[in-house]
Design an enzyme around this catalytic site. Structure first.
Site, PDB file in Angstrom:
ATOM      1  CE  LYS A  31      36.451  20.592  66.068  1.00  9.24           C
ATOM      2  NZ  LYS A  31      36.845  21.906  65.552  1.00  9.24           N
ATOM      3  CG  ASP A  58      37.194  21.729  62.095  1.00  9.80           C
ATOM      4  OD1 ASP A  58      36.847  21.736  60.897  1.00  9.80           O
ATOM      5  OD2 ASP A  58      36.470  22.145  63.009  1.00  9.80           O
ATOM      6  CE  LYS A  60      33.681  23.515  60.188  1.00  7.19           C
ATOM      7  NZ  LYS A  60      34.636  23.780  61.299  1.00  7.19           N
ATOM      8  CG  ASP A  63      40.340  25.457  46.689  1.00  4.47           C
ATOM      9  OD1 ASP A  63      40.135  25.544  45.456  1.00  4.47           O
ATOM     10  OD2 ASP A  63      40.873  26.363  47.355  1.00  4.47           O
ATOM     11  CB  ILE A  64      39.581  22.842  42.427  1.00  4.10           C
ATOM     12  CG1 ILE A  64      41.043  23.266  42.665  1.00  4.10           C
ATOM     13  CG2 ILE A  64      38.737  24.038  42.001  1.00  4.10           C
ATOM     14  CD1 ILE A  64      41.782  23.679  41.405  1.00  4.10           C
ATOM     15  N   PRO A  65      39.551  19.840  43.357  1.00  5.42           N
ATOM     16  CG  PRO A  65      38.518  18.142  42.122  1.00  5.42           C
ATOM     17  CD  PRO A  65      38.602  19.635  42.251  1.00  5.42           C
ATOM     18  CG  ASN A  66      45.993  20.023  41.882  1.00  6.82           C
ATOM     19  OD1 ASN A  66      46.571  18.932  41.887  1.00  6.82           O
ATOM     20  ND2 ASN A  66      46.647  21.182  41.954  1.00  6.82           N
ATOM     21  CB  THR A  67      43.339  23.457  45.806  1.00 11.03           C
ATOM     22  OG1 THR A  67      43.632  24.083  44.566  1.00 11.03           O
ATOM     23  CG2 THR A  67      43.827  24.341  46.938  1.00 11.03           C
ATOM     24  N   GLY A 190      34.440  22.226  72.787  1.00 14.97           N
ATOM     25  CA  GLY A 190      35.496  23.226  72.838  1.00 14.97           C
ATOM     26  C   GLY A 190      35.427  24.085  74.075  1.00 14.97           C
TER      27      GLY A 190
HETATM   28  O1  3DU Z   1      31.275  25.579  70.351  1.00 17.35           O
HETATM   29  P1  3DU Z   1      32.546  24.972  70.893  1.00 17.35           P
HETATM   30  O2  3DU Z   1      33.457  25.942  71.584  1.00 17.35           O
HETATM   31  O3  3DU Z   1      32.273  23.721  71.709  1.00 17.35           O
HETATM   32  O4  3DU Z   1      33.434  24.486  69.628  1.00 17.35           O
HETATM   33  C1  3DU Z   1      32.920  23.724  68.585  1.00 17.35           C
HETATM   34  C2  3DU Z   1      34.008  23.453  67.591  1.00 17.35           C
HETATM   35  O5  3DU Z   1      33.486  22.681  66.514  1.00 17.35           O
HETATM   36  C3  3DU Z   1      34.630  24.668  66.946  1.00 17.35           C
HETATM   37  O6  3DU Z   1      35.977  24.368  66.609  1.00 17.35           O
HETATM   38  C4  3DU Z   1      33.834  24.858  65.671  1.00 17.35           C
HETATM   39  O7  3DU Z   1      34.561  25.521  64.676  1.00 17.35           O
HETATM   40  C5  3DU Z   1      33.585  23.423  65.287  1.00 17.35           C
HETATM   41  N1  3DU Z   1      32.391  23.195  64.486  1.00 17.35           N
HETATM   42  C6  3DU Z   1      31.162  23.603  64.912  1.00 17.35           C
HETATM   43  O8  3DU Z   1      31.036  24.167  65.997  1.00 17.35           O
HETATM   44  C7  3DU Z   1      30.040  23.354  64.101  1.00 17.35           C
HETATM   45  C8  3DU Z   1      30.164  22.700  62.944  1.00 17.35           C
HETATM   46  O9  3DU Z   1      29.110  22.428  62.230  1.00 17.35           O
HETATM   47  C9  3DU Z   1      31.426  22.264  62.556  1.00 17.35           C
HETATM   48  C10 3DU Z   1      32.514  22.523  63.363  1.00 17.35           C
END
Ligand code: 3DU
Length: 211
Positions: A31, A58, A60, A63-67, A190
């Site tokens: 990720k 990742d 996240k 935004d609006i549908p087009n963006t 992570g």
């Molecule tokens: O806490 P860690 O270092 O294991 O990283 C978790 C990763 O998952 C990090 O990239 C963070 O932005 C992402 N994440 C969450 O921790 C929690 C969420 O709800 C969604 C994504």
């Protein structure tokens, strides 16, 4: 089998690639988020692609549908295999991400509930449940749910059924990998791996949580 997903939030490009290479035998997906892409550039995807592991963006997207559509087109053109989007922007916007992902034979996951303490301020009281329902209605491939609250994962599982649940929050954020692995399809890790003295050894240790 529960997947192990490495969250590669490492700012240095060379170090990110080194860690990914050394952990590759023990992980199922990687990720990548804003920290690495904004530091190393989107072309980091080309460096990681050679490992043959699916790459999740990742971003996240919210935004609006087009963006959302434009963002997701760029994500898949860059070589990612999946994207994470927010659902609170509404079904039309979330669906735009899902459609682009599926047009590229990729996957889209919707954040149902986040793992940090502050997430309870807005995600509780039925909101996470609604987001999980939205993910199902939008034909998303799965949801993101908090490893820090296994009871919430169990509740969201009732809503999404067989859809994938990927779960961040083990290790550094306090979630217990063994508890969570029984409830989800993929555990996202992570810092516990990339900040370890020997990231590959730590990835191997986490890989043993697989069912
Ligand atoms: O806490 P860690 O270092 O294991 O990283 C978790 C990763 O998952 C990090 O990239 C963070 O932005 C992402 N994440 C969450 O921790 C929690 C969420 O709800 C969604 C994504």
């Amino acid at each position: 089998m529960t997947e192990l997903i490495l969250s590669l939030d490492v700012l240095d490009r060379k170090r990110a690639v080194q860690i990914a290479e050394s952990c590759a035998p023990f992980i199922d997906e990687i990720k990548v988020g804003y920290p690495l892409v904004l530091s190393a550039g989107l072309s980091i995807v080309e460096d990681l692609a050679g490992l043959g592991l699916p790459l999740i963006a990742d971003f996240k997207v919210a935004d609006i549908p087009n963006t959302n559509r434009l963002i997701c087109e760029a994500v898949f053109a860059a070589g990612f295999d999946a994207v994470i989007a927010h659902g609170f922007v509404g079904a039309d916007a979330a669906r735009a991400c899902v459609e682009v992902a599926h047009n590229h034979s990729g996957a889209a996951y919707i954040v149902a509930e986040m793992s940090h303490p502050g997430a309870t301020e807005f995600f509780h009281g039925g909101v996470a449940e609604s987001l999980a329902e939205l993910a199902v209605a939008c034909r998303a491939d799965g949801i993101i749910a908090p490893a820090t609250r296994p009871e919430r994962i169990a509740r969201l599982r009732e809503i999404v059924g067989e859809k994938a649940i990927y779960s961040p929050g083990v290790g550094a954020q306090g979630g217990d990998p063994d508890t969570v692995a029984r409830l989800v399809d993929g555990v996202i890790v992570g810092r516990s791996i990339y900040e370890a003295e020997d990231p590959a050894a730590e990835a191997e240790r986490f890989s043993r949580i697989r069912r």
